[in-house]
Structures are given as structure tokens and as C-alpha cells.
Design a protein around this motif. Structure first.
Motif: not given
Length: 530
Positions: A283-287, A298-304, A414-419
Motif C-alpha cells: 500500500g505504501l509503495v503504491s502511494a 520496485a513493486l514487482p520485486f517486493l512481490v517476491w 536480495e529482492a530489495v538489492r535488485r529493486a
């Protein structure tokens, strides 16, 4: 790193501060001793910031019809030699600010300055910027103009600020006078709220906008301890990179720019994802995306990260995370759109910054270089070259994003690093790169572990990017003597972080002082007398 340039051995880093528990040896449960702040370094940067404030009254993005500077003693700063003095004061202030930042960074790397010291420095350096005229940009007037359009019932995604008259539209940069807003619905709501709060007083509106956007920096600072805990970095380093940086002081706050609010929401949302609060995080990243669309990278990475906590085969886990994530995004984005009372025209306006052509963007730089080469044999139009290389850059960006997204499939840090990599590449390979775009990836990347050499690259890039524009917001990238000076300053700043006295001035002045004290000439000087 060779011992001769060891950070720990640098004599300039004698200003010690208290260390956090993570930076100190085990003290048997006792509270770490509190030591004095690096007051001289903090004061040096504060002096630089005050000089930036003073110089901005003549050299910054001042008003066309200024009620403060238009008449009276301060008006001398706006014209002729007075303005030249104001410009000089700005650059002297910036030099002092960078010097203080590098000194602070040396202490941070050597574990002599901790989070407390960096935060005090940040507060001291940001304070003067809160009331300064816009520095190195005029974008804040565009924000206010777009908010005024929405408040008057006009579509900011259909018309530019020139559709209205008054002090706010007349101060928008000519490039953006007829350009629709490329920002999301939440920011349109923020801009409307600022105008409602400050009225048509443009000076008050700039200050209120700056204070509202400063909330993004507060969110980022509050999120960093948790991000560092999850991602393995050091909190003093992270704060030094993104809070005390000249990029933050001069561009994000001195500008100000709405990127500051975007990265604040993005960082808090990412932290919530790492802590298992998936719905709130998405929700916050969507905001954040409803402020500026690039946060959506960043959203597709956070889904992982969400999927990594589920059970079952990889794709089943991903789909079980992706569907509710899309639902959260639709609800949040729809609510922002409804509350701001705007439509989806911002999607078509996202290409508006592409009108700018400068070589900070890698694809645009390649197109410019090819055009210059072909122009040696005859006059040609630059746009076919720039358009082609920008298209190739977009294709390359999609490939990089897809590859990094797949590498992030295990979730976690790792997902955050890739984001963070995706956000950096999104800035560097976009059709246009403005200096403050580089803060997108750094907001998340700062929480990882950094080597001193990598930090020195950030120092050099930060200096060069600030100096890519003049204090009044016009680009300086084609003033080649000025560019050469900026590159020299960037190299000196980068080297100064990892080498004490890279120019060897301490040795030169040390020999001179010993000569004066003893009355003996150096051997080579005796030779010159014979």
C-alpha cells in the motif's frame, strides 16, 4: 586499501563521537559512553548552508516580481555585480558543505562518527534551506502551478500552468509553462492542499511545500534503522549517504523536489514488506507511485518478498502474492485518484521530461555523440539520433529489469538489492536524467554494506551532479570550462574521502612552516642561491 591511505590512520579524524552498540565492542551490557559530537565539522557545514541561503536571495530561483528582493537593500543581489557576488557566495557555501560532508564521511567510515552525529549534522545543514528561495531548480513553481490548476477545476494533466495568470504561473520555468503534470494523483492532492493552506502567497507556498516534502526525508530516516538491520549495512553510513548528502541538502530540500516524498514512502513500504506486513508495505509503495510513477519499478520485486513466505511451487507462490498485491495497488491508487479529483491523464504526460536533452542520460548522450559525429559532414537534425538511442536504451532497460526481477525470486534482502538496482538503472537509462533522480535507488541501496571506494564514487557523482546546473536552475552542462572545474572538484572530493590530503598540501605547508620556524632554507633552495 594500502596502509598509506588507510582511513583509520588519517590524522584529520580526531573528532570522535559516541558509537552505536553495533559499532562498539561488547561492554558487558553497559551503556556505550557518550562522546562529544564532531562540532567543528557540523559548524563548517552549517556555515556553508548559511552561505547558500544568503546567496540564494540573488542567485537562486527568485521570483519575477519579488516583494522582498524587488526593492530595498537586498535588491542589489539580483542585478549586475551584486548578482555575481551572490553566485560566488552560493558556490563558496556549497564547497564548505561538501568539505564538511567529506570530513563527516571519513569519521563515519572509521567508526568515529555515529548516527547521532550524522543526524545533528543533517539538522544543522538543512535548517537554513527551509526558508531559502529554490536553489538549482525552479520545479517547485511548477508543482504549485499544477496544484493551482487542479484547485481551479482545470485538468493539470491536460493543460499547463500558463492556462492561469498570477504570481504562481508567471514564475514557472518557460519549458513547463504549457506542459501537463507528469506526477501521480496523490501529489496533485498534496499540491492542492499546499495552495489551500498557504493561499496565493507564493513565498509561503514554497516554504509550506518544502515542509510537506520534508516529511519524506523524516520517513526515510525513520525507516533506515530497520532497513539496515535487514540488509546488513551500517546506520551511520546510510544516514550519511541519504540524509546529510549535498544532494539532499541542495536538491531534495533546497529545491525542493517531490522525489523526497516518493522515496520516503518507498523506504517505509519496503521495510514493512521485510517485516512481513505485506498489505501495508504494498500500500505504501503504491502511494509512492501515486507521487511519482518511477516508484512502481520496485513493486514487482517486493512481490517476491511476499511470495517467499508462502508454501508451494515458485509460480504458484508468486501468483498467490501477486493477485492480492494488485488488489491493494488498485484500491490505494484508486483512492488517491478519487480524493485528488483528477483522472489518469498523467500516464500520457509521463513523457514530458523527455523534452529535455542533456548528456546525463546515457542513451541521450550516445545520441548526441552520434549526431555530433555525423554533423561533421553536414547539418542534420538531432532528434532522429536521440530518438533511436533512447529507444535502444528503453529496450536495454526492460532487459535489465527482467533479468534482475528473475534473480530476485528468492525474496528477502536480495529482492530489495535488485529493486535498488532497478531504480538506479531506471534513472540512468531513462530518456532524461535530472540529478535528483539518482536518489531513487540510493534510498534503498544505502542500507546495504558499502566499501570506502564505492562511497567515494558517490561523493564524486554527487558533486558533479549538483554542479551540472546553475543556482538559478538553468543547466550548466555545455559551459565546458565550468564543466572541467566541476569534474575536478568531483575527483578531489572523491579522493578526499579515502585519502588524507590527496593534493599533498600538508607536506608542502609543513615544510614551509618548519623553514620559517628554524630560519633554514631547504637543500634545493640553498642550491638556487649559488
Amino acid at each position: 586499501m594500502p596502509p598509506s591511505v588507510s582511513i583509520e590512520s588519517a590524522p584529520d579524524w580526531s573528532e570522535r563521537t559516541n558509537n552505536t552498540a553495533a559499532d562498539l565492542p561488547n561492554l558487558g551490557g553497559r551503556r556505550p559512553p557518550r562522546r562529544p559530537l564532531p562540532l567543528r565539522t557540523i559548524a563548517l557545514g552549517a556555515i556553508g548552508s548559511v552561505l547558500l541561503l544568503i546567496g540564494s536571495f540573488g542567485a537562486g530561483g527568485t521570483l519575477v516580481h519579488d516583494p522582498v528582493l524587488g526593492s530595498g537593500p537586498l535588491s542589489v543581489l539580483r542585478y549586475g555585480h551584486g548578482r555575481d557576488v551572490a553566485v560566488t557566495v552560493v558556490y563558496v557555501g556549497f564547497a564548505l558543505l561538501v568539505w564538511a560532508w567529506v570530513r563527516l564521511g571519513r569519521g563515519v567510515i572509521a567508526h568515529l562518527v555515529t548516527s547521532r552525529g550524522v543526524l545533528w549534522a543533517t539538522a544543522a545543514w538543512l535548517g537554513p534551506m527551509l526558508v531559502a528561495p529554490p536553489l538549482f531548480t525552479r520545479d517547485v513553481y511548477s508543482y504549485l502551478g499544477q496544484g493551482l490548476l487542479a484547485l481551479n477545476g482545470l485538468d493539470p494533466y491536460g493543460v499547463g500552468p500558463s492556462a492561469l495568470t498570477g504570481p504562481i504561473p508567471e514564475n514557472v520555468h518557460p519549458t513547463w509553462q504549457t506542459t501537463p503534470a507528469p506526477y501521480g494523483p496523490l501529489f496533485m492532492g498534496v499540491a492542492k492542499g499546499v495552495i489551500l493552506l498557504a493561499g496565493h502567497d507564493i513565498i509561503a507556498s514554497v516554504i509550506v511545500m518544502r515542509l510537506v516534502l520534508l516529511g519524506g526525508l523524516v520517513m526515510l530516516i525513520c525507516a533506515l534503522p530497520g532497513l539496515v538491520r535487514h540488509l546488513g549495512g551500517r546506520l551511520p553510513v546510510a544516514l550519511w549517504l541519504v540524509a546529510a548528502s549535498p544532494m539532499t541538502v541542495v536538491h531534495l530540500v533546497g529545491g525542493p523536489h517531490n522525489d523526497m516524498l516518493m522515496i520516503g514512502l518507498l523506504s517505509v513500504g519496503t521495510l514493512l514488506m521485510l517485516e512481513g506486513k505485506n498489505v501495508a508495505g504494498i500500500g505504501l509503495v503504491s502511494a509512492a507511485m501515486a507521487i511519482k510513477a518511477t516508484a512502481g519499478l520496485a513493486l514487482p520485486f517486493l512481490v517476491w518478498i511476499w511470495a517467499s513466505r508462502l508454501e508451494g511451487p515458485l509460480w504458484r507462490r508468486f501468483l498467490r502474492a501477486a493477485f492480492p498485491a494488485v488488489g491493494v495497488f488498485v484500491v490505494v491508487f484508486g483512492a488517491c485518484t478519487a480524493l485528488a479529483k483528477v483522472g489518469f491523464g498523467w500516464l500520457s504526460a509521463l513523457s514530458a521530461p523527455g523534452m529535455i536533452v542533456n548528456y546525463l542520460s546515457a542513451p541521450t548522450a550516445v545520441g548526441q555523440a552520434l549526431h555530433s559525429l555525423v554533423s561533421l559532414f553536414g547539418e542534420t537534425n538531432i532528434w532522429p539520433f536521440v530518438g533511436a538511442t533512447r529507444t535502444l536504451g528503453s529496450v536495454l532497460l526492460v532487459a535489465i529489469l527482467a533479468w534482475n526481477w528473475w534473480q530476485a525470486r528468492d525474496g528477502g534482502p536480495e529482492a530489495v538489492r535488485r529493486a535498488a538496482i532497478a531504480l538506479c538503472c531506471g534513472a540512468l537509462l531513462s530518456p532524461v536524467l535530472l540529478p535528483w533522480y539518482t536518489t531513487w535507488g540510493l534510498a534503498l541501496g544505502s542500507a546495504f554494506l558499502w566499501t570506502p571506494r564505492a562511497l567515494s564514487y558517490v561523493v564524486g557523482a554527487s558533486i558533479a551532479l549538483v554542479l551540472a546546473y546553475y543556482p538559478d536552475g538553468e543547466q550548466a552542462m555545455y559551459n565546458w570550462p565550468f564543466v572541467a572545474v566541476g569534474i575536478g572538484a568531483a575527483l578531489l572530493g572523491a579522493l578526499s574521502l579515502v585519502r588524507f590530503d590527496p593534493l599533498g598540501l600538508s607536506c608542502t605547508f609543513g615544510k614551509l612552516s618548519r623553514t620559517v620556524a628554524t630560519g633554514h632554507l631547504p637543500q634545493e633552495a640553498h642550491g638556487s642561491q649559488r
